[in-house]
Motif scaffolding. Structure first.
Motif, PDB file in Angstrom:
ATOM      1  N   THR A  29      56.811  82.090  84.420  1.00  0.00           N
ATOM      2  CA  THR A  29      57.543  82.206  85.690  1.00  0.00           C
ATOM      3  C   THR A  29      56.680  81.741  86.852  1.00  0.00           C
ATOM      4  O   THR A  29      57.150  81.007  87.731  1.00  0.00           O
ATOM      5  CB  THR A  29      57.999  83.665  85.916  1.00  0.00           C
ATOM      6  OG1 THR A  29      58.777  84.077  84.801  1.00  0.00           O
ATOM      7  CG2 THR A  29      58.805  83.795  87.192  1.00  0.00           C
ATOM      8  N   ASP A  70      48.859  82.176  83.682  1.00  0.00           N
ATOM      9  CA  ASP A  70      49.502  81.528  82.531  1.00  0.00           C
ATOM     10  C   ASP A  70      50.936  81.993  82.334  1.00  0.00           C
ATOM     11  O   ASP A  70      51.596  81.578  81.382  1.00  0.00           O
ATOM     12  CB  ASP A  70      48.684  81.795  81.250  1.00  0.00           C
ATOM     13  CG  ASP A  70      47.306  81.146  81.325  1.00  0.00           C
ATOM     14  OD1 ASP A  70      47.202  80.069  81.939  1.00  0.00           O
ATOM     15  OD2 ASP A  70      46.346  81.721  80.778  1.00  0.00           O
ATOM     16  N   ASN A  71      51.430  82.832  83.206  1.00  0.00           N
ATOM     17  CA  ASN A  71      52.799  83.339  83.121  1.00  0.00           C
ATOM     18  C   ASN A  71      53.774  82.190  83.363  1.00  0.00           C
ATOM     19  O   ASN A  71      53.677  81.485  84.370  1.00  0.00           O
ATOM     20  CB  ASN A  71      52.983  84.442  84.171  1.00  0.00           C
ATOM     21  CG  ASN A  71      54.345  85.080  84.105  1.00  0.00           C
ATOM     22  OD1 ASN A  71      55.358  84.393  84.124  1.00  0.00           O
ATOM     23  ND2 ASN A  71      54.353  86.405  84.062  1.00  0.00           N
ATOM     24  N   TYR A  93      47.913  86.499  85.637  1.00  0.00           N
ATOM     25  CA  TYR A  93      49.269  85.960  85.693  1.00  0.00           C
ATOM     26  C   TYR A  93      49.306  84.436  85.769  1.00  0.00           C
ATOM     27  O   TYR A  93      50.378  83.853  85.788  1.00  0.00           O
ATOM     28  CB  TYR A  93      50.030  86.521  86.908  1.00  0.00           C
ATOM     29  CG  TYR A  93      50.370  87.978  86.765  1.00  0.00           C
ATOM     30  CD1 TYR A  93      51.427  88.382  85.968  1.00  0.00           C
ATOM     31  CD2 TYR A  93      49.630  88.945  87.422  1.00  0.00           C
ATOM     32  CE1 TYR A  93      51.751  89.726  85.836  1.00  0.00           C
ATOM     33  CE2 TYR A  93      49.944  90.285  87.300  1.00  0.00           C
ATOM     34  CZ  TYR A  93      50.999  90.673  86.503  1.00  0.00           C
ATOM     35  OH  TYR A  93      51.317  91.983  86.380  1.00  0.00           O
TER      36      TYR A  93
END
Length: 184
Positions: free
Chosen positions: A106, A103-104, A101
Motif C-alpha cells: 500500500t 516494503d508495504n 512499512y
C-alpha cells in the motif's frame, strides 16, 4: 517590508506542503513570493536561475536569495530554516513511526501514485518560465536544443552551459565590434 516571522512562516508553509522538494516547490514558492509582492513575475526566473548555479538544494537556495533580498543575512537564515525545518520534522516523525512499512504494498502504491503529481508540479513552472523568458525564435531554438541534448543524448548540462556562454560571448563581441566599426 516583510517581518522575519512572516518570512519564516511563508517558507515553513512551502516546506511543509510540497512533495518532492526541488523543482516541485517552484510553483508554490513563486505563488507565495509574487502574491506578497516580494518579487515580481519577471524577477522570479532570475532567482531560480541564480539558485540553480549555486551548490545545494534548489528550494533552499531560492529561500536564501529571497530572504536576503527581503531582510539581508537574518532574512536568508530565517527563510532557510523555514523551508527545511518542516521537511526535517516530517521525515523524522515518519522515520520513527513508519519503520518497517517501506516494503508495504500500500505504501509503495501511494508513492507511485504521487509521482505523476510531482512531474506536473515540476513541468508547470518550467513552461510558465519559458513563456515569459523565451521570446525570440533563436532563444526557443537554444532552449529546445539544450532540452534535447540533455534528455535524449545525456549531454551534461555543464557542457551545454559552457557552450552557450562561449557562443553568447562571441556574439556579443562580434556585435560590439560591428557597432564600433559602424561609428567610424
Amino acid at each position: 517590508m516583510a517581518s522575519l516571522l512572516q518570512i519564516f512562516l511563508v517558507f515553513a508553509k512551502i516546506g511543509a506542503f510540497t512533495i518532492g522538494g526541488g523543482y516541485a516547490m517552484i510553483p508554490l514558492i513563486q505563488n507565495e513570493i509574487v502574491r506578497r509582492g516580494w518579487l515580481t513575475e519577471e524577477d522570479f526566473p532570475d532567482i531560480v536561475a541564480l539558485s540553480q548555479t549555486a551548490p545545494g538544494l534548489l528550494a533552499v537556495n531560492i529561500s536564501i536569495f529571497v530572504g536576503y533580498k527581503l531582510r539581508g543575512t537574518k532574512g536568508s537564515i530565517v527563510a532557510t530554516l523555514g523551508s527545511i525545518l518542516p521537511s526535517f520534522l516530517i521525515i523524522l516523525i515518519i522515520a520513527i513511526v513508519a519503520v518497517g512499512y517501506q516494503d508495504n504494498p500500500t505504501v509503495i502504491r501511494i508513492f507511485k501514485g504521487i509521482r505523476p503529481v510531482v512531474v506536473a508540479l515540476i513541468a508547470v513552472p518550467m513552461v510558465n518560465m519559458a513563456k515569459k523568458s523565451v521570446k525570440t525564435w533563436w532563444s526557443w531554438a537554444v532552449m529546445l536544443t539544450a532540452m534535447g541534448l540533455t534528455a535524449f543524448l545525456k549531454v551534461s548540462p555543464i557542457y551545454i552551459l559552457m557552450a552557450v556562454i562561449v557562443i553568447s560571448l562571441s556574439v556579443a563581441f562580434y556585435k560590439d565590434k560591428k557597432t564600433k566599426e559602424g561609428k567610424k
